[in-house]
Scaffold this active site. Structure first.
Site, mmCIF file in Angstrom:
data_model
loop_
_atom_site.group_PDB
_atom_site.id
_atom_site.type_symbol
_atom_site.label_atom_id
_atom_site.label_comp_id
_atom_site.label_asym_id
_atom_site.label_seq_id
_atom_site.Cartn_x
_atom_site.Cartn_y
_atom_site.Cartn_z
ATOM 1 N N ASP A 136 0.874 -1.173 0.000
ATOM 2 C CA ASP A 136 0.000 0.000 0.000
ATOM 3 C C ASP A 136 0.915 1.229 0.000
ATOM 4 O O ASP A 136 1.544 1.552 1.012
ATOM 5 C CB ASP A 136 -0.890 -0.042 1.247
ATOM 6 C CG ASP A 136 -1.712 1.229 1.416
ATOM 7 O OD1 ASP A 136 -1.508 2.183 0.635
ATOM 8 O OD2 ASP A 136 -2.547 1.270 2.332
ATOM 9 N N LYS A 142 -3.654 11.764 -3.425
ATOM 10 C CA LYS A 142 -2.659 11.978 -2.359
ATOM 11 C C LYS A 142 -1.303 12.373 -2.935
ATOM 12 O O LYS A 142 -0.348 12.598 -2.208
ATOM 13 C CB LYS A 142 -2.520 10.707 -1.512
ATOM 14 C CG LYS A 142 -3.790 10.398 -0.697
ATOM 15 C CD LYS A 142 -3.547 9.303 0.286
ATOM 16 C CE LYS A 142 -4.817 8.716 0.854
ATOM 17 N NZ LYS A 142 -5.465 9.568 1.867
#
Ligand code: PLP
Length: 407
Positions: free
Chosen positions: A200, A226
């Site tokens: 991740d 992000k």
């Protein structure tokens, strides 16, 4: 010519915003980053000049949009150094990418009595899908704890990676503590036992190493929003051998080859995993974000961000009664803390009165909070446009909060 980091702030129009009569100090980057003008322009350009659905059209706009979308796939592949463009699957976000693997890989490879290993440092998005998979399959869900400093307990990890382990899923950087997990140790360890690894990279891809072949990740997932790109676009990288062996996740248009009343055959990679109309604008915006990020010298950026983080740790240490959480061997971009005796939520609201944006609460990591024995933290998180002045403003804000509450 590489771009200087000091010029970055001017590229982000939102940073000129006033919030509650104060200039915005944006320190909520782990939740989402702000977008440079070039990303905003790419979105406007697409919708203004060549908006069209992709792949199936035979008119000029459809061709332009398809070309832009597929060029983006190549752009992402180069960014993370994937071997093949078709190993890049577009999703909505990190969460969807992980769910895709939990379902498609899980259905194919995880059987009753098998084990899936995650860590206690995970965001719920890299925890719950595996927990649910294990429940569906009658498999065992194993969780690697972390040490008081916030590092993964590698001895326990070593013990948990066993003969029945079908997958290890872990982040590169923890969104709550900022711990950088030593993937250069962990991935070879898992691979030496034939265990594939999902990384991740939601909090790491724009800060630290993101070369999937160097890391030797089997799966690697992140969100556009992000890393200075738009919301609505995410990426799943998967090694071809795994993607070929996995069943589709969502079904419907585009992911098919032939559909008859009796049966359906599937499209080739990557389309097998991309049912329905994708976020075309999002993908184009993501490519613009990668172009933006790659204007900087990666090493210079890493040094700058590390220096800023260290400065932040030092300055926060000057605030009376401030508890900083974790002291991992390597930390990236995240400053988690509380003010003794004051609710994290209240700190966030009071800082907002001075235009300072931080996040408070559990940060989708309840297992971390349980381990620390707290209900949440205040989290300041850094991006490339943050400066020492932002940290100074935060410290000043915290001192004002303390004064206001007469501590
Ligand atoms: N993983 C990590 C480490 C995160 O920090 C986040 C979001 O904060 C996610 C996964 C989920 O990302 P998204 O909400 O974009 O799917």
């Amino acid at each position: 010519m590489t771009k200087t980091i000091s010029s970055a702030r001017a590229d982000f129009p939102i940073l000129k915003t006033m919030v509650n009569d104060h200039p915005l100090v944006y320190l909520d980057n782990a939740a989402t980053t702000q977008k440079p003008q070039s990303v905003i322009d790419a979105l406007v350009d697409y919708y203004t000049h060549y908006n069209s659905n992709i792949h199936r059209g035979n008119h000029s706009l459809a061709a332009l949009a398809t070309q832009a979308h597929e060029t983006t796939r190549g752009r992402v592949a180069r960014f993370i150094n994937a071997e093949h463009k078709h190993e890049i699957i577009f999703t909505r976000n990190t969460t969807e990418s992980i769910n895709l693997v939990a379902h498609s890989f899980g259905d194919t490879f995880v059987k009753e009595g098998d084990e899936v290993v995650v860590t206690q440092l995970e965001h719920h998005s890299n925890f719950v899908p595996w927990q649910l998979l294990c429940q569906r399959k009658g498999a065992h869900f194993r969780v690697v704890p972390f040490t008081p400093d916030g590092d993964l307990d590698l001895e326990v990890l070593d013990k948990l990676l066993g003969k029945r382990t079908r997958l290890l899923a872990l982040n590169h950087v923890s969104n709550s503590l900022g711990t950088v997990n030593p993937l250069e140790i962990i991935i070879p360890l898992a691979h030496s036992r034939g265990i594939p690894v999902l990384v991740d990279a939601a909090q790491s891809v724009h800060h630290i190493e993101h070369d999937v072949r160097k890391l030797d990740a089997d799966f690697y997932v992140f969100s556009g929003h992000k890393m200075y790109g738009p919301t609505g676009i995410g990426v799943l990288y998967g090694q071809e051998k795994w993607l070929e062996a996995m069943m589709p996740f969502l079904s419907g248009g585009e992911m098919i080859d032939q559909v008859t009343v009796d049966r359906t055959t599937f499209n080739q990679l990557p389309f097998k995993f991309e049912a329905g109309t994708p976020d075309i604008a999002g993908a184009i915006g993501l490519a613009a974000a990668i172009d933006y990020l790659e204007q900087f010298d990666a090493e210079e950026l890493a040094v700058y961000e590390d220096d800023l983080l260290r400065y932040g740790i030092g300055q926060l240490g000057q605030v009376p009664g401030l508890i900083l959480y974790g002291n991992p061997i390597r930390r990236s971009s995240i400053l988690p803390f509380n003010l003794e005796g004051i609710q994290h939520y209240d700190v966030g609201v009071l800082l907002d009165a001075y235009g300072i944006a931080v996040r408070t609460g559990q940060h989708c990591t309840q297992p971390i909070m349980d381990r620390l024995g707290i209900t949440g933290t205040v989290r300041a998180s850094l991006a490339l446009y943050n400066t020492r002045e932002d940290i100074d403003a935060l410290v000043q804000g915290l001192k004002r909060v303390l004064k206001m509450l007469k501590r």
